[in-house]
Design a protein around this motif. Structure first.
Motif, PDB file in Angstrom:
ATOM      1  N   SER A  22       0.852  -1.191   0.000  1.00  0.00           N
ATOM      2  CA  SER A  22       0.000   0.000   0.000  1.00  0.00           C
ATOM      3  C   SER A  22       0.883   1.234   0.000  1.00  0.00           C
ATOM      4  O   SER A  22       1.986   1.215   0.544  1.00  0.00           O
ATOM      5  CB  SER A  22      -0.954   0.011   1.191  1.00  0.00           C
ATOM      6  N   LEU A  40       0.783   5.850  -0.417  1.00  0.00           N
ATOM      7  CA  LEU A  40       0.052   7.114  -0.403  1.00  0.00           C
ATOM      8  C   LEU A  40       0.593   7.998  -1.508  1.00  0.00           C
ATOM      9  O   LEU A  40       1.816   8.158  -1.635  1.00  0.00           O
ATOM     10  CB  LEU A  40       0.225   7.815   0.945  1.00  0.00           C
ATOM     11  N   VAL A  55      -7.928   4.504  -3.768  1.00  0.00           N
ATOM     12  CA  VAL A  55      -8.912   5.150  -2.900  1.00  0.00           C
ATOM     13  C   VAL A  55      -8.613   6.645  -2.992  1.00  0.00           C
ATOM     14  O   VAL A  55      -7.698   7.148  -2.334  1.00  0.00           O
ATOM     15  CB  VAL A  55      -8.837   4.644  -1.445  1.00  0.00           C
ATOM     16  N   GLU A  90      -8.764   9.660   0.203  1.00  0.00           N
ATOM     17  CA  GLU A  90      -8.974   8.607   1.196  1.00  0.00           C
ATOM     18  C   GLU A  90      -9.403   9.113   2.565  1.00  0.00           C
ATOM     19  O   GLU A  90      -9.976   8.371   3.349  1.00  0.00           O
ATOM     20  CB  GLU A  90      -7.723   7.741   1.333  1.00  0.00           C
ATOM     21  N   TYR A 148     -16.518   7.665   3.018  1.00  0.00           N
ATOM     22  CA  TYR A 148     -16.128   6.258   2.880  1.00  0.00           C
ATOM     23  C   TYR A 148     -16.617   5.423   4.057  1.00  0.00           C
ATOM     24  O   TYR A 148     -16.560   4.205   4.031  1.00  0.00           O
ATOM     25  CB  TYR A 148     -14.609   6.107   2.752  1.00  0.00           C
ATOM     26  N   ARG A 159     -12.144   2.494   2.945  1.00  0.00           N
ATOM     27  CA  ARG A 159     -10.676   2.557   2.850  1.00  0.00           C
ATOM     28  C   ARG A 159     -10.059   1.331   3.518  1.00  0.00           C
ATOM     29  O   ARG A 159      -9.168   0.686   2.969  1.00  0.00           O
ATOM     30  CB  ARG A 159     -10.148   3.835   3.494  1.00  0.00           C
ATOM     31  N   LEU A 206      -3.599   4.992  -1.858  1.00  0.00           N
ATOM     32  CA  LEU A 206      -4.433   5.996  -1.224  1.00  0.00           C
ATOM     33  C   LEU A 206      -4.007   7.351  -1.756  1.00  0.00           C
ATOM     34  O   LEU A 206      -2.829   7.698  -1.687  1.00  0.00           O
ATOM     35  CB  LEU A 206      -4.260   5.936   0.297  1.00  0.00           C
ATOM     36  N   SER A 241      -4.538  11.539  -1.593  1.00  0.00           N
ATOM     37  CA  SER A 241      -5.098  12.565  -0.736  1.00  0.00           C
ATOM     38  C   SER A 241      -4.255  13.826  -0.738  1.00  0.00           C
ATOM     39  O   SER A 241      -3.034  13.781  -0.854  1.00  0.00           O
ATOM     40  CB  SER A 241      -5.186  12.041   0.701  1.00  0.00           C
ATOM     41  N   PRO A 249      -3.937  13.627   3.996  1.00  0.00           N
ATOM     42  CA  PRO A 249      -4.043  12.227   4.418  1.00  0.00           C
ATOM     43  C   PRO A 249      -4.524  12.074   5.857  1.00  0.00           C
ATOM     44  O   PRO A 249      -4.192  12.886   6.728  1.00  0.00           O
ATOM     45  CB  PRO A 249      -2.617  11.697   4.288  1.00  0.00           C
TER      46      PRO A 249
END
Length: 173
Positions: A31, A33, A131, A134, A139, A150, A166, A168, A171
């Protein structure tokens, strides 16, 4: 459908795209960001990464926080991927929603763009989940069954050995 007008990525977008490409082909959960303000070009990164995922024979899921964002973002995805795109949100009738889910389940749609409930779309070979925004509170499903899309996306990524991204400007912690 008409071939999309693909844009050249900026230097910063290219750096991010190269990192994503490394993770997309390894069949292992990860994952990340992508931090960027609205209008900074995150969607362009998503589109390019999805092209890579489709070339690997996998599918992609893009979650957006609100139905209001769905038409504008879905048009960009239609422009790039045509009939491979399914749209999922609560503004669809039950029949329309069923048709979209069936297309995904049958492998006719390999890209889905939708709001929080789209996280449950019946993909068989999921390669990437985005997402977008996020941190957005929409969500979070408040009625039963309660869930946070998420968090479900991250767990779904783990189960599918997919990359979860993710996006954003602000965040969540």
């Amino acid at each position: 459908f008409q071939e999309a007008k693909k844009h050249l990525l900026t230097a910063d977008q290219s750096k991010i795209h190269k990192v994503l490409q490394k993770h997309l082909g390894v069949n292992q959960f990860s994952s990340m960001l992508i931090h960027g303000v609205t209008g900074s070009g995150k969607t362009e990164i998503y589109l390019n990464a999805i092209s890579n995922v489709l070339a690997l024979g996998k599918s992609a899921l893009v979650l957006v926080p609100e139905i209001g964002l769905t038409p504008q973002i879905s048009q960009q995805f239609y422009d790039w991927f045509g009939s491979k795109v399914a749209i999922l949100h609560s503004g669809l009738s039950e029949g329309e929603r069923f048709d979209q889910w069936r297309r995904i389940h049958q492998g006719k749609a390999r890209v889905a763009v939708g709001t929080r409930s789209a996280v449950f779309a019946p993909f068989h070979k999921l390669g990437v989940i985005f997402v977008d925004e996020e941190q957005d509170g929409s969500y979070k499903q408040e009625e039963s069954p309660r869930y946070h899309a998420r968090d479900v996306a991250i767990m779904r990524g783990k189960q599918s050995d997919a990359l979860v991204i993710l996006g954003s400007a602000t965040p969540s912690l």
